[in-house]
Design an enzyme around this catalytic site. Structure first.
Site, mmCIF file in Angstrom:
data_model
loop_
_atom_site.group_PDB
_atom_site.id
_atom_site.type_symbol
_atom_site.label_atom_id
_atom_site.label_comp_id
_atom_site.label_asym_id
_atom_site.label_seq_id
_atom_site.Cartn_x
_atom_site.Cartn_y
_atom_site.Cartn_z
ATOM 1 N N GLY A 80 0.793 -1.223 0.000
ATOM 2 C CA GLY A 80 0.000 0.000 0.000
ATOM 3 C C GLY A 80 0.822 1.268 0.000
ATOM 4 O O GLY A 80 0.299 2.349 -0.280
ATOM 5 N N LYS B 166 9.918 2.174 0.426
ATOM 6 C CA LYS B 166 8.779 2.231 1.350
ATOM 7 C C LYS B 166 8.439 3.695 1.605
ATOM 8 O O LYS B 166 9.294 4.474 2.021
ATOM 9 C CB LYS B 166 9.120 1.550 2.682
ATOM 10 C CG LYS B 166 9.241 0.045 2.609
ATOM 11 C CD LYS B 166 9.440 -0.560 3.975
ATOM 12 C CE LYS B 166 8.205 -0.424 4.844
ATOM 13 N NZ LYS B 166 8.373 -1.099 6.157
ATOM 14 N N ASP C 99 -2.393 7.091 2.474
ATOM 15 C CA ASP C 99 -1.720 8.065 1.617
ATOM 16 C C ASP C 99 -0.477 7.507 0.941
ATOM 17 O O ASP C 99 0.143 8.175 0.110
ATOM 18 C CB ASP C 99 -1.372 9.328 2.403
ATOM 19 C CG ASP C 99 -0.429 9.077 3.586
ATOM 20 O OD1 ASP C 99 0.124 7.959 3.681
ATOM 21 O OD2 ASP C 99 -0.257 9.994 4.402
ATOM 22 N N ARG D 107 14.551 -0.499 1.182
ATOM 23 C CA ARG D 107 14.759 -1.763 1.880
ATOM 24 C C ARG D 107 15.286 -2.815 0.906
ATOM 25 O O ARG D 107 14.853 -2.894 -0.235
ATOM 26 C CB ARG D 107 13.439 -2.240 2.492
ATOM 27 C CG ARG D 107 13.548 -3.582 3.201
ATOM 28 C CD ARG D 107 12.356 -3.846 4.088
ATOM 29 N NE ARG D 107 11.141 -4.127 3.343
ATOM 30 C CZ ARG D 107 9.942 -4.278 3.904
ATOM 31 N NH1 ARG D 107 9.808 -4.124 5.219
ATOM 32 N NH2 ARG D 107 8.875 -4.550 3.189
ATOM 33 N N ARG E 34 5.592 -13.567 0.870
ATOM 34 C CA ARG E 34 5.087 -13.745 2.223
ATOM 35 C C ARG E 34 4.137 -14.941 2.275
ATOM 36 O O ARG E 34 3.627 -15.384 1.237
ATOM 37 C CB ARG E 34 4.342 -12.482 2.667
ATOM 38 C CG ARG E 34 5.135 -11.187 2.452
ATOM 39 C CD ARG E 34 4.207 -9.978 2.349
ATOM 40 N NE ARG E 34 4.919 -8.765 1.968
ATOM 41 C CZ ARG E 34 5.379 -7.855 2.831
ATOM 42 N NH1 ARG E 34 5.197 -8.033 4.117
ATOM 43 N NH2 ARG E 34 6.016 -6.791 2.405
ATOM 44 N N ASP F 294 1.037 -11.808 6.653
ATOM 45 C CA ASP F 294 1.603 -10.964 5.599
ATOM 46 C C ASP F 294 2.941 -10.373 6.002
ATOM 47 O O ASP F 294 3.617 -9.751 5.167
ATOM 48 C CB ASP F 294 0.620 -9.856 5.200
ATOM 49 C CG ASP F 294 0.179 -9.017 6.373
ATOM 50 O OD1 ASP F 294 -0.535 -9.548 7.240
ATOM 51 O OD2 ASP F 294 0.544 -7.832 6.441
#
Length: 472
Positions: A88, A109, A121, A172, A179, A244
């Site tokens: 997201g 990220k 957002d 990252r 996952r 997740d």
């Protein structure tokens, strides 16, 4: 001038329903906070000018060969199933190969909204970015399998949570971002073609010796059993062990409301969203078994005889607590100086932990002091400690190199919660010196550093962190 990253992308070759391709949302005024030169060199990435690094690792400029995409996945969050989650606020820039052939993801990220943002957002504020940078790099130095931090960039834009906060983007690095929830996404939709493609891809990338669902499940169970026992040996609490947030690679991923224990108590909880203690320190071994049961469920449809597969997978999951206990005994045995701890030593270790809990002893400092011969000072009930110490001394007197082993397994330095909070508050005010100091000291956690003795101190009552918060 741009930055050369030797991308070698593979995830983007999976079917389109695995992800959404999109560019990052540009930010107003990117400024480089930190760049991990040593990690970059491992992948053949030469450091460029700071302004170039800031543009690329904020998402303002895509380097040549990048294939930005947001991955889709599902997941059990605090036991409740969400059929669609996904990146997201993250974008996979692409993949690189180390000289040994190992493949790694490079992910931004805080790169803006994606189709999986669920009303968010898509941004990150400075605090969680610096927390993940510091803690993930500290975990790597501690020897824990983990994602890494390549860069942190301030965006020059506010992020609105309860109030306006400075925005930032973290870069990252992970062995992958596959996952348990990735498998759950396709299994829940009965999309067995995609599930088989994901299975094949995961085996090829992480477990090349695995040829069957049974072999993959066993490999992941072994990796996770080792990982969680390692966490426990360091007093680490992940804080949000949703499916997740459980990586098939066996790496620690997603440092949201994570924390380290100060005063030892097995039911310690820090995460503000863990209202019932589901992911408390002492529950983590049980939770990872539950998470592996969810993975096993996803793998059943890939088997020819599904009834037999259920029986085999159930047996594999039921055997996992024994694997965790064996890993726990080995790690805690090393912490008290034993190279080959046996079942008779389990009571000796457990009695020390019980004594620590009753005395409010600091987890990290007690084990480090045991190596130095000064652990008695950590206890208020010293006669009880003396009795335990006599038993321990009798056990290790014939064990060679016990102290050396303890010095190598009991860190002097961890990213203590109150120091991380101090670092964040200083950075919000424009002072990044505490951030850089923590990185330097935590890069050598098993070395006594007299000039950093203040970073070993327990928090004073007014400094104690009661809750940690997710970065979203």
């Amino acid at each position: 001038m741009t930055l050369t990253i030797p991308f070698s992308n593979s995830y983007g070759k999976l079917p389109p329903r695995f992800f959404t391709r999109q560019a990052a949302t540009p930010v107003a005024a990117p400024e480089l906070i930190a760049f991990n030169d040593a990690l970059a060199a491992r992948f053949g990435i030469a450091r460029g000018p700071d302004d170039v690094l800031a543009r690329i690792f904020s998402g303002n400029e895509a380097p040549d060969g990048a294939d930005p995409l947001a991955q889709v996945y599902a997941g059990h969050q605090f036991g409740g199933f969400s059929p669609q989650l996904g990146d997201g606020r993250a974008l996979l820039l692409g993949e690189v190969e180390a000289p040994d052939g190992t493949r790694f993801d490079i992910q931004l990220k805080g790169a803006g909204r994606t189709p999986y943002s669920r009303g968010g957002d898509g941004r990150a504020w400075l605090g969680p970015v610096l927390r993940e940078y510091v803690v993930s790099e500290a975990m790597a130095a501690l020897g824990v399998p983990t994602t890494r931090a390549l860069a942190a960039v301030a965006t020059g834009e506010p992020v609105f949570r309860e109030t306006a906060l400075p925005g930032a983007v973290l870069t990252r690095v992970a062995s992958s971002h596959i996952r348990v929830g990735t498998f759950q996404f396709f299994a829940a939709r009965r999309d067995f073609e995609a599930l088989k493609a994901l299975f094949d891809y995961t085996c090829a990338r992480h477990y090349p010796d695995a040829r069957t669902p049974d072999e993959l499940l066993t490999a992941v169970i072994d990796a996770q059993a080792s990982l969680v026992a390692h966490w426990l040996s360091l007093g680490f609490i992940h804080g949000v062990m949703n499916t997740d947030n459980t990586a098939l690679s066996g790496e620690t991923i997603d440092y949201g409301p994570c924390a380290f224990i100060d005063d030892y108590h097995p039911q310690t909880v820090f995460s503000s969203i863990d209202r019932h203690g589901r992911y408390a320190y002492d529950n983590q071994a049980d939770v990872i078994v539950w998470n592996m049961a969810q993975l096993a469920t996803c793998l059943v449809p890939l088997c020819n005889d599904q009834d037999e597969a259920v029986e085999r997978f159930t047996a594999a999951v039921h055997a996992m607590p024994g694997k965790i206990e064996a890993q726990w005994l080995a790690r805690f045995g090393a912490k008290v100086g034993l190279s080959n701890a046996n079942e008779d030593d389990r009571a000796l270790i457990s009695d020390l932990l019980d004594l620590m809990a009753r005395n409010g002893a600091d987890f990290t400092n007690t084990f480090r002091a045991l190596a130095h011969g000064t652990a008695r000072d950590q206890f208020t009930d010293r006669p009880a400690y003396d009795a335990w110490h006599s038993r321990w001394q009798a056990r290790i007197e014939s064990v060679p190199d016990a102290q050396s082993r303890m010095m190598q397994t009991n860190p002097a330095f961890i990213p203590r919660n109150h120091r991380v909070e101090e670092m964040i508050q200083a950075a919000v005010a424009g002072d990044f010196a505490p951030f850089h100091r923590l990185l330097q000291v935590l890069g050598a956690p098993y070395t006594d550093q007299p000039g950093a003795a203040d970073l070993t101190r327990q928090p004073a009552p007014g400094e104690r962190v009661q809750q940690t918060f997710c970065g979203t």
